[in-house]
Scaffold this active site. Structure first.
Site, PDB file in Angstrom:
ATOM      1  N   HIS A 287      -7.153  -2.206   5.841  1.00  0.00           N
ATOM      2  CA  HIS A 287      -6.371  -1.324   6.458  1.00  0.00           C
ATOM      3  C   HIS A 287      -6.842   0.510   6.268  1.00  0.00           C
ATOM      4  O   HIS A 287      -8.287   0.194   5.558  1.00  0.00           O
ATOM      5  CB  HIS A 287      -4.858  -1.315   5.952  1.00  0.00           C
ATOM      6  CG  HIS A 287      -3.640  -0.701   6.439  1.00  0.00           C
ATOM      7  ND1 HIS A 287      -3.961  -0.346   7.981  1.00  0.00           N
ATOM      8  CD2 HIS A 287      -2.999   0.007   5.867  1.00  0.00           C
ATOM      9  CE1 HIS A 287      -2.880   0.381   7.870  1.00  0.00           C
ATOM     10  NE2 HIS A 287      -2.245   0.684   6.817  1.00  0.00           N
TER      11      HIS A 287
ATOM     12  N   ASP B 246       6.249   4.607   4.862  1.00  0.00           N
ATOM     13  CA  ASP B 246       6.823   3.644   5.671  1.00  0.00           C
ATOM     14  C   ASP B 246       7.071   2.609   4.460  1.00  0.00           C
ATOM     15  O   ASP B 246       8.141   1.477   4.695  1.00  0.00           O
ATOM     16  CB  ASP B 246       6.120   3.012   7.264  1.00  0.00           C
ATOM     17  CG  ASP B 246       4.664   2.599   7.366  1.00  0.00           C
ATOM     18  OD1 ASP B 246       4.404   2.917   6.280  1.00  0.00           O
ATOM     19  OD2 ASP B 246       4.378   1.420   8.109  1.00  0.00           O
ATOM     20  N   HIS B 247       6.413   2.122   4.000  1.00  0.00           N
ATOM     21  CA  HIS B 247       6.332   0.540   2.908  1.00  0.00           C
ATOM     22  C   HIS B 247       6.895   1.129   1.217  1.00  0.00           C
ATOM     23  O   HIS B 247       7.120   0.151   1.080  1.00  0.00           O
ATOM     24  CB  HIS B 247       5.451   0.550   2.912  1.00  0.00           C
ATOM     25  CG  HIS B 247       4.523  -0.346   3.648  1.00  0.00           C
ATOM     26  ND1 HIS B 247       4.418  -1.666   4.319  1.00  0.00           N
ATOM     27  CD2 HIS B 247       3.438   0.412   4.783  1.00  0.00           C
ATOM     28  CE1 HIS B 247       3.690  -1.883   5.840  1.00  0.00           C
ATOM     29  NE2 HIS B 247       3.512  -0.341   6.007  1.00  0.00           N
TER      30      HIS B 247
ATOM     31  N   HIS C  96       0.564  -1.301   0.228  1.00  0.00           N
ATOM     32  CA  HIS C  96      -0.083   0.212   0.129  1.00  0.00           C
ATOM     33  C   HIS C  96       0.896   1.109   0.015  1.00  0.00           C
ATOM     34  O   HIS C  96       2.473   0.899   0.321  1.00  0.00           O
ATOM     35  CB  HIS C  96      -0.979  -0.005   1.242  1.00  0.00           C
ATOM     36  CG  HIS C  96      -0.350   0.485   2.705  1.00  0.00           C
ATOM     37  ND1 HIS C  96       0.537  -1.095   2.847  1.00  0.00           N
ATOM     38  CD2 HIS C  96      -0.490   1.125   3.466  1.00  0.00           C
ATOM     39  CE1 HIS C  96       0.960  -0.222   3.968  1.00  0.00           C
ATOM     40  NE2 HIS C  96       0.331   0.601   4.798  1.00  0.00           N
TER      41      HIS C  96
HETATM   42 ZN   LIG Z   1       2.852  -0.029   7.641  1.00  0.00          ZN
HETATM   43 ZN   LIG Z   2      -0.213   1.131   6.661  1.00  0.00          ZN
END
Ligand SMILES: [Zn+2]
Ligand SMILES: [Zn+2]
Length: 313
Positions: free
Chosen positions: A137, A65-66, A61
């Site tokens: 999410h 942070d990803h 996603h």
């Molecule tokens: Zn995350």
């Molecule tokens: Zn997330």
């Protein structure tokens, strides 16, 4: 065929001294696939297994942070004259995101493709596929199921010999589907066996889709951002507790559960203990740990701890 998962970053949201942001490197034969690429991922890889010319990056996603490590990594590939093609896959909006990042990473001379996937759009590779599925999410988020093709059934050499097929090239003929000395392959070869399956949840609240996708998986990598004490907070933010992830692993009958995306407030042992009270085969990998996933008849998946001297503990 070897199959393993290297934990390049196991923190959630913000890095700590010990844990980097999310990134998992899947290794199968000569394939190297990266799942998420948090800030600092290329250095996490360089300090340990090296930065491979991975064939693809799969984003779960678009939370920063990803993927924040991706523009820098694309640039590094350019600077070291990469020639091999690279594809970035992710949920809808991934191509818009990468287009916006273009001012950061500039022109790339290697073939570079970005593909927006929809849930169920499996990406086929040689001998296996990677299938995205929707999770729960904030915003559009995927988990991924890595599923190997079926394997041939088990060949019963002892039975074949007893039925009058001599050991040697005739065994190969049977396994290729030929009738030998009146013995048919079906008499000595069992039913086709399922390939191995690794499921990566990405960031998610407890989610029925993950349970279905992970049914009897060899390895489930599930997020456990919180412990049960923070259950309400997990619910509000679209994350899971260790307890919830372990219940899901138990219900899905997976062979092993690896918990990741650990909040900065935990060392990891509280996450592990909470999960193991529900599901014994739970681990909380640290950065640079590795899980080998053998075929079921060869043994159980094992967590291999990384030791800083370079050898594995
Ligand atoms: Zn995350
Ligand atoms: Zn997330």
């Amino acid at each position: 065929m070897d199959l393993s998962l290297f934990f390049a970053g196991t923190a959630g949201s913000v890095p700590t001294a010990r844990r980097g942001l999310p990134a998992l490197l899947l290794r199968r034969g000569g394939d190297r696939l990266l799942f998420d690429c948090g800030e600092g991922t290329q250095r996490q890889l360089l300090r340990t297994v090296g930065l491979p010319d991975m064939q693809a990056v799969f984003l779960t996603h678009h939370h920063a942070d990803h993927w924040l490590g991706l523009p820098g990594m694309l640039k590094s590939f350019e600077l070291r004259d990469r020639e091999a093609p690279l594809t970035v896959y992710g949920p809808p909006g991934t191509s818009d995101l990468m287009r916006a990042m273009r001012t950061v990473y500039g022109r790339l001379r290697y073939p570079f493709t970005v593909v927006d996937l929809e849930a169920g759009d499996a990406v086929a590779r040689d001998g296996y596929e990677i299938a995205p599925f929707n999770v729960r999410h904030r915003g559009h988020a995927f988990g991924y199921a890595i599923v190997e093709d079926e394997r041939a059934g088990r060949f019963d050499a002892e039975l074949a010999t007893r039925l009058g097929v001599p050991f040697g090239p005739d065994f190969g003929r049977l396994q290729r589907g030929e009738v030998v000395n009146g013995v048919s392959p079906a008499q000595v070869i069992g039913p086709a066996r399922a390939g191995r399956k690794i499921v990566i949840s990405g960031d998610t609240a407890p989610c029925e889709m993950v349970r279905v996708a992970a049914h009897q998986a060899d390895l489930l990598v599930h997020e456990a951002t919180f412990t049960a004490e923070e259950r309400d907070r997990a619910l509000q933010t679209g994350h899971s507790t260790a307890h919830q992830a372990a219940e899901l692993a138990r219900d899905a009958e997976v062979r092993m559960l690896a918990l990741t995306h650990v909040s900065t407030r935990y060392a990891g042992t509280e996450i592990r203990d909470e999960a193991r009270a529900v599901f014994e085969r739970a681990e909380v990998p640290r950065d640079f740990d590795l899980i080998e996933v053998p075929y079921p008849e060869k043994g159980e998946p094992e967590l291999q701890r990384y030791d800083a001297e370079g050898a594995r503990a």
